[in-house]
Design an enzyme around this catalytic site. Structure first.
Site, mmCIF file in Angstrom:
data_model
loop_
_atom_site.group_PDB
_atom_site.id
_atom_site.type_symbol
_atom_site.label_atom_id
_atom_site.label_comp_id
_atom_site.label_asym_id
_atom_site.label_seq_id
_atom_site.Cartn_x
_atom_site.Cartn_y
_atom_site.Cartn_z
ATOM 1 N N ARG A 66 34.725 -30.707 -19.068
ATOM 2 C CA ARG A 66 33.515 -31.682 -19.966
ATOM 3 C C ARG A 66 33.977 -31.493 -21.013
ATOM 4 O O ARG A 66 33.420 -31.746 -21.611
ATOM 5 C CB ARG A 66 32.826 -30.430 -19.618
ATOM 6 C CG ARG A 66 32.353 -30.614 -18.561
ATOM 7 C CD ARG A 66 30.859 -29.694 -18.030
ATOM 8 N NE ARG A 66 30.281 -29.647 -16.715
ATOM 9 C CZ ARG A 66 29.523 -29.513 -16.054
ATOM 10 N NH1 ARG A 66 29.149 -30.856 -16.197
ATOM 11 N NH2 ARG A 66 29.246 -29.903 -15.674
ATOM 12 N N ASP A 124 24.095 -37.700 -19.208
ATOM 13 C CA ASP A 124 25.323 -38.182 -19.003
ATOM 14 C C ASP A 124 25.821 -39.949 -18.473
ATOM 15 O O ASP A 124 26.401 -40.672 -18.487
ATOM 16 C CB ASP A 124 26.882 -37.152 -18.937
ATOM 17 C CG ASP A 124 26.303 -36.665 -17.333
ATOM 18 O OD1 ASP A 124 25.351 -37.304 -16.549
ATOM 19 O OD2 ASP A 124 27.347 -35.894 -17.032
ATOM 20 N N PHE A 143 35.871 -43.314 -10.372
ATOM 21 C CA PHE A 143 35.393 -41.549 -11.004
ATOM 22 C C PHE A 143 35.317 -41.169 -12.434
ATOM 23 O O PHE A 143 36.525 -41.342 -12.901
ATOM 24 C CB PHE A 143 36.341 -40.652 -9.841
ATOM 25 C CG PHE A 143 35.895 -39.522 -10.273
ATOM 26 C CD1 PHE A 143 33.829 -38.746 -9.618
ATOM 27 C CD2 PHE A 143 36.460 -38.436 -10.249
ATOM 28 C CE1 PHE A 143 34.164 -37.632 -10.239
ATOM 29 C CE2 PHE A 143 36.447 -36.943 -10.666
ATOM 30 C CZ PHE A 143 34.762 -37.051 -10.687
ATOM 31 N N LYS A 176 26.352 -46.916 -14.485
ATOM 32 C CA LYS A 176 27.254 -47.528 -13.793
ATOM 33 C C LYS A 176 26.215 -48.657 -12.866
ATOM 34 O O LYS A 176 25.893 -48.072 -11.762
ATOM 35 C CB LYS A 176 27.549 -46.654 -12.899
ATOM 36 C CG LYS A 176 28.965 -47.046 -12.022
ATOM 37 C CD LYS A 176 29.826 -45.508 -10.844
ATOM 38 C CE LYS A 176 30.501 -44.255 -12.635
ATOM 39 N NZ LYS A 176 30.785 -43.532 -11.058
ATOM 40 N N ASP A 204 23.832 -43.519 -12.210
ATOM 41 C CA ASP A 204 24.509 -44.585 -11.124
ATOM 42 C C ASP A 204 23.540 -44.615 -9.727
ATOM 43 O O ASP A 204 23.679 -45.806 -10.099
ATOM 44 C CB ASP A 204 26.393 -43.713 -10.539
ATOM 45 C CG ASP A 204 26.440 -42.703 -10.026
ATOM 46 O OD1 ASP A 204 24.928 -41.721 -9.618
ATOM 47 O OD2 ASP A 204 27.580 -41.547 -9.807
ATOM 48 N N GLY A 261 25.513 -31.675 -17.344
ATOM 49 C CA GLY A 261 26.640 -33.308 -17.772
ATOM 50 C C GLY A 261 25.673 -33.569 -19.308
ATOM 51 O O GLY A 261 27.261 -34.000 -20.082
#
Length: 179
Positions: free
Chosen positions: A166, A101, A153, A132, A104, A45
């Site tokens: 991506r 990336d 999301f 997040k 969370d 990511g």
């Protein structure tokens, strides 16, 4: 979720990302000037973010990649972190900056930081494009954050959905058409 039948709501535009990368690049360069910096990018990511970020650094930097797994093809972390591909170089004289990336739950970042600390670097800090905090399951705060976002999301700019998207040059939220 059939993502192509949803609405893509831009959360972080290309311009927003570019401007923030300049700021992060300057801040990180100032902190690590005259130090040996080793950037560890968490694949897959973060590869887009890492590539753009390191080009904004005006200091010498080594770069390598780790592969971790905790998501599979779903939209939420499985809660179990595995290191698929580790850093093999001796890190003892380096300040490590882990780049990802998104943070969370914090499980992956905390696991990776603790793992890298066992390699005896001078320091270990982290930088994420997206934070997040509403999703946090462990105590961890990224040292450098591109954007703090709500619990939605997100896809694009390195973040995937089912191994696709991506390559989209901005970050978007996937929403239902009737919202």
């Amino acid at each position: 979720m059939d993502i192509d039948k949803k609405v893509w709501e831009v959360l972080c535009s290309e311009e927003d990302i570019s401007n923030r990368l300049k700021e992060l690049g300057q801040e990180i360069s100032d902190v690590y000037r005259d130090k040996k910096l080793y950037v560890v990018s968490l694949l897959r990511g973060s590869f887009v973010f890492t590539a753009d970020l390191v080009r904004k650094l005006d200091i010498p930097v080594k770069i390598d990649f780790m592969t971790t797994s905790s998501y599979g093809h779903g939209t939420e972390s499985s809660g179990s972190v595995k290191i698929v591909n580790d850093i093999k170089e001796n890190l003892e004289d380096y300040h490590i900056l882990v780049v990802d990336d998104i943070t969370d739950s914090g499980l992956t970042m905390k696991y990776v930081i603790e793992h890298l600390k066992t390699k005896n670097p001078v320091s270990v800090k982290c930088c994420v494009l997206l934070d997040k905090p509403e999703r946090r399951k462990v105590e961890i705060e990224p040292d450098y954050v591109g954007f703090t976002i709500p619990d939605k999301f997100v896809v694009g700019y390195g973040l995937n959905y089912g191994d696709y998207y991506r390559n989209i040059p901005y970050v978007f939220v996937v929403t239902d058409k009737d919202r």
